[in-house]
Design a protein around this motif. Sequence first.
Motif, mmCIF file in Angstrom:
data_model
loop_
_atom_site.group_PDB
_atom_site.id
_atom_site.type_symbol
_atom_site.label_atom_id
_atom_site.label_comp_id
_atom_site.label_asym_id
_atom_site.label_seq_id
_atom_site.Cartn_x
_atom_site.Cartn_y
_atom_site.Cartn_z
ATOM 1 N N PHE A 31 -8.807 -1.315 14.890
ATOM 2 C CA PHE A 31 -9.340 -1.540 13.547
ATOM 3 C C PHE A 31 -8.858 -0.454 12.587
ATOM 4 N N ASN A 32 -8.851 0.791 13.079
ATOM 5 C CA ASN A 32 -8.371 1.884 12.222
ATOM 6 C C ASN A 32 -6.897 1.692 11.854
ATOM 7 N N LYS A 33 -6.096 1.238 12.844
ATOM 8 C CA LYS A 33 -4.679 0.982 12.556
ATOM 9 C C LYS A 33 -4.525 -0.123 11.514
ATOM 10 N N ASP A 34 -5.311 -1.200 11.706
ATOM 11 C CA ASP A 34 -5.237 -2.299 10.736
ATOM 12 C C ASP A 34 -5.677 -1.829 9.357
ATOM 13 N N LYS A 35 -6.696 -0.950 9.355
ATOM 14 C CA LYS A 35 -7.179 -0.442 8.075
ATOM 15 C C LYS A 35 -6.093 0.354 7.364
ATOM 16 N N GLN A 36 -5.374 1.194 8.148
ATOM 17 C CA GLN A 36 -4.293 1.981 7.548
ATOM 18 C C GLN A 36 -3.180 1.075 7.008
ATOM 19 N N SER A 37 -2.826 0.055 7.821
ATOM 20 C CA SER A 37 -1.759 -0.853 7.362
ATOM 21 C C SER A 37 -2.204 -1.620 6.123
ATOM 22 N N PHE A 38 -3.484 -2.029 6.112
ATOM 23 C CA PHE A 38 -3.990 -2.732 4.925
ATOM 24 C C PHE A 38 -3.994 -1.819 3.714
ATOM 25 N N LYS A 40 -1.918 0.681 3.165
ATOM 26 C CA LYS A 40 -0.538 0.805 2.699
ATOM 27 C C LYS A 40 -0.099 -0.449 1.955
ATOM 28 N N ALA A 41 -0.462 -1.613 2.507
ATOM 29 C CA ALA A 41 -0.086 -2.863 1.845
ATOM 30 C C ALA A 41 -0.753 -2.974 0.490
ATOM 31 N N LEU A 42 -2.027 -2.520 0.411
ATOM 32 C CA LEU A 42 -2.742 -2.578 -0.860
ATOM 33 C C LEU A 42 -2.084 -1.668 -1.891
ATOM 34 N N ALA A 43 -1.620 -0.499 -1.417
ATOM 35 C CA ALA A 43 -0.948 0.417 -2.345
ATOM 36 C C ALA A 43 0.343 -0.221 -2.873
ATOM 37 N N LYS A 44 1.078 -0.890 -1.960
ATOM 38 C CA LYS A 44 2.313 -1.556 -2.393
ATOM 39 C C LYS A 44 2.009 -2.672 -3.380
ATOM 40 N N LYS A 45 0.945 -3.425 -3.099
ATOM 41 C CA LYS A 45 0.584 -4.516 -4.005
ATOM 42 C C LYS A 45 0.201 -3.979 -5.377
ATOM 43 N N ASP A 46 -0.550 -2.849 -5.364
ATOM 44 C CA ASP A 46 -0.925 -2.252 -6.643
ATOM 45 C C ASP A 46 0.319 -1.837 -7.429
ATOM 46 N N LYS A 47 1.276 -1.259 -6.711
ATOM 47 C CA LYS A 47 2.507 -0.843 -7.377
ATOM 48 C C LYS A 47 3.261 -2.052 -7.923
ATOM 49 N N SER A 48 3.308 -3.120 -7.106
ATOM 50 C CA SER A 48 3.983 -4.342 -7.555
ATOM 51 C C SER A 48 3.271 -4.933 -8.759
#
Length: 319
Positions: A31-38, A40-48
């Motif tokens: 769950f912690n790994k998924d949270k970290q990946s999410f 990172k993905a959220l940060a990329k989405k925010d940047k996009s």
Amino acid sequence: MNLFAERQKVDGQCAHNKSQIEDLKQDIANFNKDKQSFSKALAKKDKSLVDVQNHIEQLKASIDRKKDEMGTDLVDHLTPEEKKLMSELNPEIKAFKEKLVSCKNDRIEVIEGKALKTELETNLRTNLKRRKQDLEAVISSADADSMVVDADSMTLEEEYERKHQEEAKELEELLDKKNSYSAKVEEYTRNIKELGPLTSDVFEMYKHRSIKDLKKRLHKCKDNLQQFSHVNKKALDQYINFTEQREELQKRQAELVVGEKVIKELISLLDQRKDESVERTFKGVASHFRRVFSELVKGGNADLVMMMKKKVCGYQITS
């Protein structure tokens, strides 16, 4: 026994609980790994999202500029060169428009011409049909007349066939005469060959005599020739052939004599050159021998002499 069974049961329960705890720990780690990946993905989405918003702002600004340009005349935005080019192209555009109008008019004329062509074809087809009927009537009337002509033509054919047969008969007679004359020519040719070689003036001598006289003379000559049947009739031809062969052989003999003379002269020249070369070489060797001998033997002197005896070279050293 009950305590032992109870203990085993408790141990099994503990092992099961430990297994569940390990599974929960693994789930927490995942769950912690998924949270970290999410994250990172959220940060990329925010940047996009920020990039998209910026692009939208740029598009809005571009749209505003285009609207402003649409409100003004297009010529105002052209450079002087483009304005000059447009002024030069306007006459061509006008000419093309005139050509377009002319093409439309030509097309209308072509359509009208096609309609006229169709009308003419219809009229022509009608006239041809009527003309065909008239010709068929004429042909039917001509068939009746041709029957009379056929009767006359049959008479002409019979006459032609009769003449053809007569000409064929005459041709056969001529062929028979030709074969007869050919046989006579062969016989006369054979008789001439039997006479042997003749001179050219013989034909001139007997050319104007009659065949009967010539036959009489021929029989007389044959009777006279019977006395000389043992004589070779081809002796003259053989003599001429042998004479020609002798002359050819004599000519070849003369050529061979000349060739032999040339070869002998060449051999003599080669022998002379060989002797000169041997003598020159021997003199050089003798000179070298004297020099070497005087160096080897102090105060000594030696000569190398060539002794010729029965065409065999020998050498002698004298001191």
